[in-house]
Design a protein around this motif. Sequence first.
Motif, short mmCIF file in Angstrom:
data_model
loop_
_atom_site.label_atom_id
_atom_site.label_comp_id
_atom_site.label_asym_id
_atom_site.label_seq_id
_atom_site.Cartn_x
_atom_site.Cartn_y
_atom_site.Cartn_z
N ARG A 15 35.92 49.03 36.40
CA ARG A 15 36.71 49.50 37.54
C ARG A 15 37.58 48.34 38.02
O ARG A 15 37.07 47.29 38.39
N LEU A 16 38.88 48.53 38.02
CA LEU A 16 39.81 47.50 38.43
C LEU A 16 40.71 48.01 39.55
O LEU A 16 40.91 49.21 39.68
N THR A 17 41.26 47.07 40.31
CA THR A 17 42.15 47.41 41.41
C THR A 17 43.44 46.64 41.25
O THR A 17 43.43 45.46 40.90
N LYS A 18 44.56 47.30 41.50
CA LYS A 18 45.86 46.63 41.49
C LYS A 18 46.22 46.30 42.93
O LYS A 18 46.32 47.18 43.77
N ALA A 19 46.41 45.00 43.21
CA ALA A 19 46.74 44.54 44.55
C ALA A 19 48.18 44.05 44.57
O ALA A 19 48.62 43.36 43.65
N ALA A 39 39.04 42.79 39.98
CA ALA A 39 37.87 43.55 40.42
C ALA A 39 38.01 43.82 41.92
O ALA A 39 38.57 43.00 42.65
N PRO A 40 37.51 44.95 42.39
CA PRO A 40 37.66 45.30 43.82
C PRO A 40 37.05 44.27 44.77
O PRO A 40 37.52 44.11 45.89
N GLU A 41 36.02 43.55 44.34
CA GLU A 41 35.36 42.57 45.22
C GLU A 41 36.25 41.37 45.51
O GLU A 41 36.08 40.68 46.50
N ASP A 45 39.80 38.22 49.06
CA ASP A 45 40.00 36.78 48.89
C ASP A 45 41.41 36.48 48.39
O ASP A 45 42.05 35.54 48.86
N TRP A 46 41.92 37.29 47.47
CA TRP A 46 43.26 37.08 46.93
C TRP A 46 44.33 37.33 48.00
O TRP A 46 45.30 36.60 48.10
N LEU A 47 44.14 38.35 48.83
CA LEU A 47 45.13 38.65 49.85
C LEU A 47 45.15 37.59 50.96
O LEU A 47 46.19 37.30 51.52
#
Length: 50
Positions: A15-19, A39-41, A45-47
């Motif tokens: 499961r992956l998320t595009k930010a 990864a959604p977790e 932190d990235w934002l």
Amino acid sequence: MAKKSVASLQTGSKRLTKAIKMVKSEKSGAYTFTEAVMAPELVNDWLNKK
């Protein structure tokens, strides 16, 4: 037949998320968009990272 082979490839995926984040350019002052797939977790932190 192609649909069956494509569907079988997707069963083991993670499961992956595009930010997408807006970043203001130092030079011109214009906003650009930065995209990453993770990864959604790890999204918060990235934002929060500058």
